[in-house]
Design a protein around this motif. Structure first.
Motif, short mmCIF file in Angstrom:
data_model
loop_
_atom_site.label_atom_id
_atom_site.label_comp_id
_atom_site.label_asym_id
_atom_site.label_seq_id
_atom_site.Cartn_x
_atom_site.Cartn_y
_atom_site.Cartn_z
N TYR A 36 9.72 12.50 2.24
CA TYR A 36 9.69 14.24 2.10
C TYR A 36 11.43 14.40 2.49
CZ TYR A 36 4.96 14.14 2.63
OH TYR A 36 4.33 13.84 2.45
N GLN A 38 13.29 17.70 3.79
CA GLN A 38 13.53 19.78 4.16
C GLN A 38 15.09 20.27 4.43
OE1 GLN A 38 11.73 19.81 8.33
NE2 GLN A 38 10.79 22.24 7.40
N GLN A 42 12.76 26.15 5.03
CA GLN A 42 12.45 25.49 3.44
C GLN A 42 11.33 24.15 4.24
OE1 GLN A 42 13.59 24.27 0.18
NE2 GLN A 42 15.30 26.02 -0.35
N ALA A 43 9.56 24.20 3.26
CA ALA A 43 8.91 23.28 3.42
C ALA A 43 9.05 21.88 3.03
CB ALA A 43 7.66 23.66 2.58
N PRO A 44 8.64 21.16 4.23
CA PRO A 44 9.45 19.60 3.18
C PRO A 44 8.53 19.78 1.46
CG PRO A 44 8.01 19.38 5.55
CD PRO A 44 7.79 21.01 4.40
N LEU A 46 8.00 16.12 -1.29
CA LEU A 46 7.65 15.07 -1.65
C LEU A 46 8.68 14.37 -2.38
CD1 LEU A 46 5.51 12.84 -0.71
CD2 LEU A 46 4.11 13.29 -2.93
N GLN B 39 4.77 22.55 12.66
CA GLN B 39 6.68 22.38 13.03
C GLN B 39 7.03 22.94 14.33
OE1 GLN B 39 9.74 22.67 9.99
NE2 GLN B 39 10.65 20.50 10.82
N LEU B 45 8.41 17.26 12.39
CA LEU B 45 6.46 17.69 11.89
C LEU B 45 5.43 16.41 12.53
CD1 LEU B 45 7.58 17.45 8.39
CD2 LEU B 45 7.22 19.35 8.87
N TYR B 95 2.21 24.63 8.51
CA TYR B 95 1.93 24.65 6.98
C TYR B 95 0.97 24.14 6.52
CZ TYR B 95 7.43 24.52 7.58
OH TYR B 95 8.73 24.79 7.71
N PHE B 108 0.88 14.44 1.00
CA PHE B 108 0.99 15.59 0.34
C PHE B 108 2.24 16.28 -0.19
CE2 PHE B 108 -1.23 15.93 4.26
CZ PHE B 108 -0.44 14.65 5.49
N ASP B 109 1.35 16.33 -1.48
CA ASP B 109 1.99 16.60 -2.69
C ASP B 109 2.67 18.43 -2.33
OD1 ASP B 109 -0.43 16.27 -5.08
OD2 ASP B 109 -0.66 17.49 -3.55
N TRP B 111 3.04 21.98 -0.36
CA TRP B 111 2.87 22.45 1.25
C TRP B 111 3.37 23.69 0.77
CZ3 TRP B 111 4.62 19.60 6.04
CH2 TRP B 111 4.32 18.39 5.06
N GLY B 112 2.86 24.84 1.41
CA GLY B 112 2.86 26.40 1.69
C GLY B 112 4.76 26.56 1.66
N GLN B 113 4.86 27.93 2.55
CA GLN B 113 5.86 28.18 3.08
C GLN B 113 6.02 27.91 4.84
OE1 GLN B 113 9.37 27.93 1.68
NE2 GLN B 113 7.72 26.90 0.50
#
Lengths: 108, 121
Positions: A36, A38, A42-44, A46, B39, B45, B95, B108-109, B111-113
């Motif tokens: 991932y 990041q 921001q979110a990670p 993929l 996180q 994570l 998340y 995990f393809d 993710w939310g913010q």
């Protein structure tokens, strides 16, 4: 629990050069390894799954390799938007899923 | 387009409770495992909990087992995380993340913010 160890913690590379990030598992995870990216705030996102398969929309300059306990993420010809933190994650031996502690890719 | 949106974070005192929600769209929600990943500020994570599409199988990290409960309402495309007996070390961005149709098939393809939960007196 499978412990994931990433190295180095910080990697300084110049734009246009190649970056190589490593991830080691404490026991075999077969090819069930993801990477991932990041960015701050921001979110990670993929990048790679199955150790070497790029996720949808990920540029070809990102490539993954390895199996078992040793894995590598290579970013060829670094672009400015690639400077971020990178995490590896195993999804073979669960629960729990486990992540590495991250490698911060810095501009040199 | 797949979208995931968390809510419910906030400031709570140690020992208190908080309920997080995650609304998803753009895919057949009931067919997919959903997880919570957190996180801590400036840290890496940590997977917290996952729930099968039917809601019948749940898994938890040891750090939250017995304190957190994951659930879902497939009629509302919503995933929940009930967090009780909160500790300072639970402070984190939480998340919501989409997996595959069963645990361990894919990572995990989407993710939310994230939503920030702060445990402090």
């Amino acid at each position: 629990e499978t412990v994931m160890t990433q190295s180095p913690a910080v990697l300084s590379v110049s734009p246009g050069e190649r970056a190589t990030l490593s991830c080691r598992a404490s026991q075999s995870v077969s090819s069930n390894l993801a990477w991932y990216q990041q960015k701050p705030g921001q979110a990670p996102r993929l990048l790679i799954h199955g150790a070497s398969t790029r996720a949808t929309g990920i540029p070809a300059r990102f490539s993954g390799s390895g199996s078992g306990t040793e894995f590598t993420l290579t970013i060829s010809s670094l672009q400015s938007e690639d400077f971020a933190v990178y995490y590896c994650q195993q999804y073979s031996n669960w629960p729990p899923y486990t992540f590495g502690q991250g490698t911060k890719l810095d501009i040199k | 387009e797949v979208q995931v949106l968390e809510s419910g974070g906030g400031l709570v005192q140690p020992g208190g409770s908080l309920r997080l929600s995650c609304v998803a769209s753009g895919f057949t929600f009931s067919s997919y495992v959903m997880s919570w990943v957190r996180q801590a500020p400036g840290k890496g994570l940590e997977w917290v909990s996952g729930l099968s599409g039917s809601g019948g199988t749940a898994h938890y990290a040891d750090s939250v087992k017995g304190r957190f409960t994951i659930s879902r309402d497939n009629s509302k495309n919503t995933l929940y995380l009930q967090m009780n007996s909160l500790r300072a070390e639970d402070t984190a961005i939480y998340y919501c993340a989409k997996e595959a149709q069963w645990f361990g098939q894919l990572p995990f393809d989407y993710w939310g913010q994230g939503t920030l939960a702060t445990v402090s007196s």
